[in-house]
Write an enzyme that holds these catalytic residues in place. Structure first.
Site, PDB file in Angstrom:
ATOM      1  N   ARG A 150       0.668  -1.204  -0.011  1.00 40.61           N
ATOM      2  CA  ARG A 150       0.081  -0.116  -0.012  1.00 40.61           C
ATOM      3  C   ARG A 150       0.911   1.304   0.062  1.00 40.61           C
ATOM      4  O   ARG A 150       0.558   2.192  -0.410  1.00 40.61           O
ATOM      5  CB  ARG A 150      -0.985  -0.118   1.204  1.00 40.61           C
ATOM      6  N   GLU A 193       5.104  -9.064  15.733  1.00 39.14           N
ATOM      7  CA  GLU A 193       4.715  -9.286  16.949  1.00 39.14           C
ATOM      8  C   GLU A 193       4.924 -11.021  17.083  1.00 39.14           C
ATOM      9  O   GLU A 193       5.004 -11.296  18.319  1.00 39.14           O
ATOM     10  CB  GLU A 193       3.262  -8.890  17.226  1.00 39.14           C
TER      11      GLU A 193
END
Length: 170
Positions: A58, A95
């Site tokens: 993006r 994460e």
């Protein structure tokens, strides 16, 4: 024109508990996209820029528009195996594990002024990895900018040694 009116929230995407900021309505409106580009250019000001680096995927949308307006080259940073020429790779922490980004080894020459752009600053891991790639090639980062920043994730902390700007902050 308020750019935030063209960004919609999608709950539980891509997985439960995540609030996703969808920029496709912004991309679908020519005037809104033009205004967002103008505002992103305003963040850059009169800095000299030789290359605009955009992050997959993006980040490519506005990075290419910024490069065009700044009369600079566009450099894509992609996931492994997507670039056809010799590459440099940089690992970064997610994460839930590690990931890797790549840049063409000849994309930036030493001393070139580089603007790094992505759509969103979240935890900062991706942007930090891109900064490392640019610096390994000898580029001078003049700014790291974003369409939006999720400030509650403190991604800016990982980019403390760079000038960081965002159009919208959540």
């Amino acid at each position: 024109m308020k750019i935030e009116n063209y960004i919609r929230d999608i709950q539980d995407f891509p997985k439960e508990g995540i609030g996703f900021k969808d920029i496709t309505p912004l991309l679908n409106d020519a005037l809104a996209m033009e205004e967002a580009t103008k505002q992103l250019l305003d963040l850059v000001g009169n800095k000299k820029v030789d290359r605009v680096v955009g992050m997959e995927s993006r980040g490519f949308f506005f990075a290419t528009l910024l490069a065009k307006e700044l009369h600079a080259g566009f450099v894509p940073v992609r996931k492994p195996g997507k670039l056809p020429f010799d590459t440099l790779a940089q690992e970064y922490q997610l994460e839930y594990g590690m990931d890797v980004l790549e840049i063409h080894a000849d994309a930036i020459k030493p001393g070139e002024k580089v603007l790094i752009h992505d759509d969103v600053l979240a935890t900062g891991g991706t942007a930090e990895a891109v900064c490392k790639l640019v610096e390994r090639l000898g580029g001078e980062i003049v700014q790291v900018n974003f369409l939006m920043e999720l400030s509650f994730l403190h991604g800016r902390d990982k980019l403390a040694s760079y000038e960081v700007k965002s159009l919208l902050t959540y």
